[in-house]
Design a protein around this motif. Structure first.
Motif, PDB file in Angstrom:
ATOM      1  N   SER A 137      62.213  84.761  76.846  1.00  5.88           N
ATOM      2  CA  SER A 137      61.127  84.564  75.897  1.00  5.88           C
ATOM      3  C   SER A 137      60.330  83.315  76.280  1.00  5.88           C
ATOM      4  CB  SER A 137      61.715  84.394  74.503  1.00  5.88           C
ATOM      5  OG  SER A 137      60.704  84.124  73.583  1.00  5.88           O
TER       6      SER A 137
ATOM      7  N   GLN B 134      54.722  87.298  74.518  1.00  3.88           N
ATOM      8  CA  GLN B 134      55.886  87.993  75.090  1.00  3.88           C
ATOM      9  C   GLN B 134      56.851  88.447  74.001  1.00  3.88           C
ATOM     10  OE1 GLN B 134      57.577  85.535  78.211  1.00  3.88           O
ATOM     11  NE2 GLN B 134      56.537  86.792  79.723  1.00  3.88           N
ATOM     12  N   ASN B 135      57.000  87.629  72.938  1.00  2.00           N
ATOM     13  CA  ASN B 135      57.876  88.038  71.831  1.00  2.00           C
ATOM     14  C   ASN B 135      57.362  89.306  71.164  1.00  2.00           C
ATOM     15  OD1 ASN B 135      59.540  85.896  72.273  1.00  2.00           O
ATOM     16  ND2 ASN B 135      58.702  84.618  70.634  1.00  2.00           N
TER      17      ASN B 135
ATOM     18  N   LEU C 185      65.785  90.573  76.920  1.00  2.00           N
ATOM     19  CA  LEU C 185      64.545  89.907  77.337  1.00  2.00           C
ATOM     20  C   LEU C 185      64.158  88.848  76.312  1.00  2.00           C
ATOM     21  CD1 LEU C 185      62.518  93.031  78.586  1.00  2.00           C
ATOM     22  CD2 LEU C 185      63.269  91.115  79.990  1.00  2.00           C
ATOM     23  N   ARG C 186      64.286  89.194  75.039  1.00  2.00           N
ATOM     24  CA  ARG C 186      63.922  88.251  73.970  1.00  2.00           C
ATOM     25  C   ARG C 186      64.832  87.035  73.992  1.00  2.00           C
ATOM     26  NH1 ARG C 186      62.814  84.929  70.967  1.00  2.00           N
ATOM     27  NH2 ARG C 186      62.116  84.991  68.795  1.00  2.00           N
TER      28      ARG C 186
ATOM     29  N   ALA D  36      67.690  96.250  76.176  1.00  4.75           N
ATOM     30  CA  ALA D  36      66.880  95.529  77.162  1.00  4.75           C
ATOM     31  C   ALA D  36      65.900  94.588  76.461  1.00  4.75           C
ATOM     32  CB  ALA D  36      66.124  96.522  78.044  1.00  4.75           C
ATOM     33  N   ALA D  37      65.313  95.068  75.367  1.00  5.22           N
ATOM     34  CA  ALA D  37      64.362  94.225  74.629  1.00  5.22           C
ATOM     35  C   ALA D  37      65.060  92.998  74.049  1.00  5.22           C
ATOM     36  CB  ALA D  37      63.712  95.033  73.504  1.00  5.22           C
TER      37      ALA D  37
ATOM     38  N   LEU E 224      55.544  91.551  72.624  1.00  2.33           N
ATOM     39  CA  LEU E 224      55.771  92.651  73.580  1.00  2.33           C
ATOM     40  C   LEU E 224      57.212  93.143  73.512  1.00  2.33           C
ATOM     41  CD1 LEU E 224      54.644  94.325  75.946  1.00  2.33           C
ATOM     42  CD2 LEU E 224      55.373  92.499  77.488  1.00  2.33           C
ATOM     43  N   TYR E 225      58.154  92.198  73.469  1.00  4.15           N
ATOM     44  CA  TYR E 225      59.569  92.590  73.410  1.00  4.15           C
ATOM     45  C   TYR E 225      59.882  93.307  72.094  1.00  4.15           C
ATOM     46  CZ  TYR E 225      59.994  89.274  77.294  1.00  4.15           C
ATOM     47  OH  TYR E 225      59.830  88.601  78.486  1.00  4.15           O
ATOM     48  N   THR E 226      59.221  92.861  71.015  1.00  5.44           N
ATOM     49  CA  THR E 226      59.424  93.541  69.726  1.00  5.44           C
ATOM     50  C   THR E 226      58.914  94.968  69.790  1.00  5.44           C
ATOM     51  OG1 THR E 226      59.122  91.418  68.598  1.00  5.44           O
ATOM     52  CG2 THR E 226      58.981  93.406  67.243  1.00  5.44           C
TER      53      THR E 226
ATOM     54  N   ILE F 276      58.685  96.772  72.440  1.00  4.13           N
ATOM     55  CA  ILE F 276      59.621  97.537  73.282  1.00  4.13           C
ATOM     56  C   ILE F 276      60.826  97.971  72.453  1.00  4.13           C
ATOM     57  CG2 ILE F 276      61.227  97.368  75.238  1.00  4.13           C
ATOM     58  CD1 ILE F 276      59.163  95.524  76.601  1.00  4.13           C
ATOM     59  N   ALA F 277      61.326  97.036  71.608  1.00  5.07           N
ATOM     60  CA  ALA F 277      62.473  97.373  70.749  1.00  5.07           C
ATOM     61  C   ALA F 277      62.102  98.489  69.764  1.00  5.07           C
ATOM     62  CB  ALA F 277      62.948  96.138  69.989  1.00  5.07           C
TER      63      ALA F 277
END
Lengths: 178, 182
Positions: free
Chosen positions: B55, B60-61, B50-51, B46-47, B63-65, B67-68
């Motif tokens: 992005s 946000q990047n 999203l990335r 999912a991360a 945040l996605y990192t 999450i990963a």
């Protein structure tokens, strides 16, 4: 010294376990949890006019009311039954608990003896003592988390004496319900 | 009745931590572990999605990192984290309750297990045991689903461990589980 003979049943263990768990703190009591949820449901109802002015509907507060009333019902009715069922399963998995026991109560300790076990716990080992109709639950011992002393078969004077003894032995750690 | 294996030990902080870690491993069902691994993979996937597609800036990047990274922790290191947490809690409990940990004797006979301390004495037939579990450091003997006795392997020789293993396998059969034992 007081000597009792008893055999713990699954219902006794479930009642004692529930008493021990539900009285551990105010937040464990079903009335408190259900009351908080009911209060939040009332709060949701109280914001309906404001919500309606802003959104022209009352779907949100209604969902909140139903959700909190549902949670209140879970905490008041379902969770206690679930806890007791879990305790019954734990009791039925442990054959040592169901053996007939001889319990000897001394001024500073209790000795429990069965066909397969014999152990001594001092009053200072226990975290709490909870008395409910029918039994006394000693919580947090060293050898066993929950020790039960049944009051069945004792006359009223004897029960009063036992209650007074535990109240004296446990002082602020003693609680009586019912 | 003479026991085939008799051991004496004083429960140390390491013993108690090993016991709690083994108990955490024993209660972890394979399905749950696989579920956590699957969830971790899903979170990482999912991360990445999203990335790749949503992005919109540095924040946000990041945040996605994160999450990963959370997905990797859940999927790959969930059991390590659970065991580390169990160990940390065990150390804290031991330090706070040192007086509860006393010398113990354990005897494994042909028909029963004898356990004794200064205040506890039991002769438990193997058929009374709910289950048993072994890992690299301890033997766990479950008298109920929520009640367990343990014997650290450091108190036994290799031969004694083998004898205990053999009697538990023979008496408990499918109720005896091993994990990471050597």
């Amino acid at each position: 010294m007081e000597a009792l003979e008893q055999t713990i049943r699954a219902e006794d263990y479930a009642s004692a376990f529930y008493a021990a768990v539900s009285t551990a703190s105010l937040w464990n009591r079903r009335e408190i949890k259900a009351g908080i949820c009911a209060t939040l449901a009332v709060f949701c109802a109280s914001i309906i006019p404001v919500y309606r002015m802003k959104f022209s509907t009352f779907f949100g507060p209604i969902c909140g009311i139903l959700a909190f009333l549902g949670l209140a019902a879970v905490f008041f009715f379902l969770q206690p039954a679930d806890i007791k069922n879990g305790a019954k399963r734990a009791f039925e998995s442990n054959r040592l608990l169901a053996l007939p026991q001889k319990v000897r109560i001394y001024r500073d300790s209790i000795v429990v003896e069965s066909e397969r076990e014999c152990f001594t716990e001092y009053w200072t080992d226990f975290a709490r003592c909870v008395e409910i109709p029918g039994l006394v639950a000693l919580v947090g011992g060293r050898e066993r988390f929950l020790l039960i002393v049944k009051k069945d078969g004792l006359d009223a004077a004897h029960r009063e004496m036992l209650s007074a003894f535990f109240a004296d032995a446990f002082a602020s750690r003693y609680q009586k319900f019912g | 009745m003479e026991n085939s294996v008799s051991v004496s030990f004083l429960v140390t902080k390491s013993d108690y931590a090993d016991f709690k870690t083994a108990a955490a491993k024993a209660c972890m069902k394979k399905g749950l572990l696989n579920g956590l691994r699957g969830a971790g993979c899903a979170i990482v996937f999912a991360a990445l999605v999203l990335r790749a597609f949503f992005s919109a800036g540095f924040t946000q990047n990041v945040l996605y990192t994160l999450i990963a990274v959370a997905g990797v922790l859940v999927g790959v290191f969930c059991d390590v984290m659970i065991h580390s947490f169990a160990r940390w809690r065990a150390f804290a409990y031991y330090e706070a309750n040192r007086e509860r940990f006393t010398a113990q004797n354990a005897g494994f006979g042909e028909q029963s297990v004898q356990i004794s301390t200064d205040r506890y004495r039991a002769d438990i037939p193997y058929e009374f045991l709910n289950s048993a579990y072994e890992d690299a450091k301890v033997f766990l003997l479950y008298t109920g689903i929520d009640e367990v006795k343990f014997v650290p392997k450091r108190s036994m020789s290799e031969d004694e461990c083998e004898q205990v293993r053999a009697v538990l396998k023979k008496k408990l059969k499918e109720k005896y589980h091993q994990e990471g034992a050597h």
